[in-house]
Design an enzyme around this catalytic site. Sequence first.
Site, PDB file in Angstrom:
ATOM      1  N   LEU A   1       0.820  -1.206   0.000  1.00 19.97           N
ATOM      2  CA  LEU A   1       0.000   0.000   0.000  1.00 19.97           C
ATOM      3  C   LEU A   1       0.854   1.258   0.000  1.00 19.97           C
ATOM      4  O   LEU A   1       0.450   2.301  -0.497  1.00 19.97           O
ATOM      5  CB  LEU A   1      -0.915   0.009   1.230  1.00 19.97           C
ATOM      6  CG  LEU A   1      -1.937  -1.138   1.307  1.00 19.97           C
ATOM      7  CD1 LEU A   1      -2.690  -1.065   2.620  1.00 19.97           C
ATOM      8  CD2 LEU A   1      -2.909  -1.065   0.132  1.00 19.97           C
TER       9      LEU A   1
ATOM     10  N   GLY B   1       7.431   5.450   7.892  1.00 20.05           N
ATOM     11  CA  GLY B   1       8.689   5.572   8.602  1.00 20.05           C
ATOM     12  C   GLY B   1       9.153   4.262   9.185  1.00 20.05           C
ATOM     13  O   GLY B   1      10.347   4.057   9.428  1.00 20.05           O
ATOM     14  N   PHE B   2       8.232   3.376   9.428  1.00 16.61           N
ATOM     15  CA  PHE B   2       8.587   2.083  10.009  1.00 16.61           C
ATOM     16  C   PHE B   2       8.937   1.047   8.956  1.00 16.61           C
ATOM     17  O   PHE B   2       9.606   0.068   9.236  1.00 16.61           O
ATOM     18  CB  PHE B   2       7.407   1.588  10.859  1.00 16.61           C
ATOM     19  CG  PHE B   2       7.685   0.330  11.612  1.00 16.61           C
ATOM     20  CD1 PHE B   2       8.592   0.319  12.648  1.00 16.61           C
ATOM     21  CD2 PHE B   2       7.050  -0.848  11.268  1.00 16.61           C
ATOM     22  CE1 PHE B   2       8.852  -0.845  13.344  1.00 16.61           C
ATOM     23  CE2 PHE B   2       7.307  -2.020  11.957  1.00 16.61           C
ATOM     24  CZ  PHE B   2       8.208  -2.008  13.014  1.00 16.61           C
ATOM     25  N   GLY B   3       8.488   1.252   7.737  1.00 24.19           N
ATOM     26  CA  GLY B   3       8.760   0.289   6.688  1.00 24.19           C
ATOM     27  C   GLY B   3       7.574   0.162   5.748  1.00 24.19           C
ATOM     28  O   GLY B   3       6.695   1.022   5.709  1.00 24.19           O
TER      29      GLY B   3
ATOM     30  N   VAL C   1       4.084  -0.985   4.047  1.00 27.04           N
ATOM     31  CA  VAL C   1       2.729  -1.234   4.543  1.00 27.04           C
ATOM     32  C   VAL C   1       2.020  -2.103   3.512  1.00 27.04           C
ATOM     33  O   VAL C   1       1.879  -1.714   2.353  1.00 27.04           O
ATOM     34  CB  VAL C   1       1.952   0.079   4.755  1.00 27.04           C
ATOM     35  CG1 VAL C   1       0.553  -0.215   5.279  1.00 27.04           C
ATOM     36  CG2 VAL C   1       2.710   0.984   5.728  1.00 27.04           C
TER      37      VAL C   1
ATOM     38  N   ASP D   1       5.219  10.746  14.458  1.00 29.44           N
ATOM     39  CA  ASP D   1       5.176  10.807  12.988  1.00 29.44           C
ATOM     40  C   ASP D   1       3.774  11.161  12.506  1.00 29.44           C
ATOM     41  O   ASP D   1       3.229  10.552  11.585  1.00 29.44           O
ATOM     42  CB  ASP D   1       5.626   9.486  12.388  1.00 29.44           C
ATOM     43  CG  ASP D   1       6.107   9.643  10.943  1.00 29.44           C
ATOM     44  OD1 ASP D   1       6.402  10.784  10.543  1.00 29.44           O
ATOM     45  OD2 ASP D   1       6.190   8.629  10.230  1.00 29.44           O
TER      46      ASP D   1
END
Length: 599
Positions: free
Chosen positions: A329, A333-335, A337, A423
């Site tokens: 998708l 910031g975390f990776g 999706v 974030d």
Amino acid sequence: MMCALLSRLILLLIAIIFVEVVGAFRDVYDFTYNGFSRANLSLDGIAEVSPNGLLLLTNFSRQNQGHAFYSFPLRFGSSPGGGNISSSFSTTFVFAIVPEYSDLGGHEFAFALSPTRGRPGSLPVQYLGLFNKTDNGNPSNHVLAVELDTVYSREFKDIDDNHVGIDVNGLQSIESKHAAYFSHETGRYTNLTLMRGDPVQVWIEYDGAKKLLNVTLCPAGDRSSPTNHYILGWSFKMNGEARPLDLSRLPPLPPRRPRRRSKLFEVAIALAVVLILAAVVFGALVFILWWRNKFQEIREDWEAAYASQRFSYRELYVATKGFSDKQLLGTGGFGGVYRGTQIVSIGQLRHRNLVPLLGYSRRKGELLLVYEFMSNGSLDKHLFDQPHKSALHWSQRFRIIKGIALALHHLHEGWEQVVIHRDVKASNVLLDGGMNGRLGDFGLARLYDHGSDPRTTHVVGTLGYLAPEVPMTGKSTTSADVFAFGALVLEIACGRRTVEVQGPPEQASEVVLVDWVSRCWGRGVVLEASDPNLRGDFVVEEMELALRLGLICSHPDPAMRPSMRQVIQYLEGNASLPEMSKYGGADTGPEDVDVNIWS
């Protein structure tokens, strides 16, 4: 070595004519056997005549031999009165050879003239039941043989493994030729495989006057059955041409059986099967180890309390179709999706304006979070990537602002610990089926106890949303989330990104949204900052409230920013925004106007 491999295929002596030096004399010896049911033969060893008249010289027993003698001795040489007699003869017979194993032949058989019946001391296998190791080649044997050989024997200097040889007193042929026949259809000699399993007819003619021996052979009749050695018919005559055999009267061969393979072939097949199975098992073990390693997870004692929220990595792998690019998708910031299906769980941190966290999974250096899917995607795509007809209505935008404010208030004050999102931005605001805003992507979130001081951490966040004090102190606080919320409110109200590049490439400059709105406020035309796609279709009081609230929350001094509890009071009309007055610093355009965002 070859003899040992072929010991089951003892193909020995097919016919021996017993030659008696003394005895009754006959001028003409003439007999024809179209089958052997009533033949005047003397058999020994394992030779036998089948009920239908086939002469079987050998069977599948090992290390045996069989002889078939014409019962009456034949006189060659001088007569009792001293006169010479002709030693000419003519004979023909039909044979069939099919070994027990289709890929290996048996030892040869022979037509022979012998002074004795039985050949005492003879050995089977390569010695054909004619000779042994000591008398082979002895001139006193007085044996003439025509061998039909299907095995190459180096010790007897054979030319190949498919030949006809003339032997005198021993098994080293004085003359031999590769088995072949002249084909009238092709006009040339054609190879004839003796071990073909088909009937083959042989003619042997000896001219005593010329001392000339001729051997002729060619295919005869239909294919034979897969047995060892069969003789179907035999004709013999001295001092004349043997009468032809009536092939139509020859006894039928037994029904054909499937040919058996040699033990060597069977061992090779078994070994190949074992190797294949071993390779399959080894491959399966490697795959299982790879598969287990691929889905290996990390579990610690503290996670026992969250067992209902934990997913296995395998579940997530399957749900996202192997983390396929088609399921991607976006990237936060975390990776990455990803969209997944058929996942159900509950999370402890729940609020109607937070994207529900369904669970998590840990694998090696990876932490995977599972959220509920939001069908209308992220807010930024509706604000910046859609034409006017698809733009969000103001009522939807104002409801989203309230929803995100409520979500941040819950994170900061409504849970057992303080959660700093770190974030907050338009791409992390997701819209459900009713276009309600939900804050998601907690990949950078930090937790600490109420009343404690947040620890120093690495600087994370997104340009335009990052509070100015964070790079200096290295601390993320609830006030930093409020700053990002203010930038988000201005984006929603203005339809512009927090930082935009304007002007031609050679004169391009960055325009910071909060500074631009501040200048509009200073000039008293703050409504000009509203999104032109709305075309004035908004509630003026709500628009002014949103623009002023965005400026207040984006104050450079964290101490001057409101808490999220205060923000909610402003949005609900339960408290009035502070008055904004001039102060030094902001460039308002043609006329420099200094503003203070509240007094």
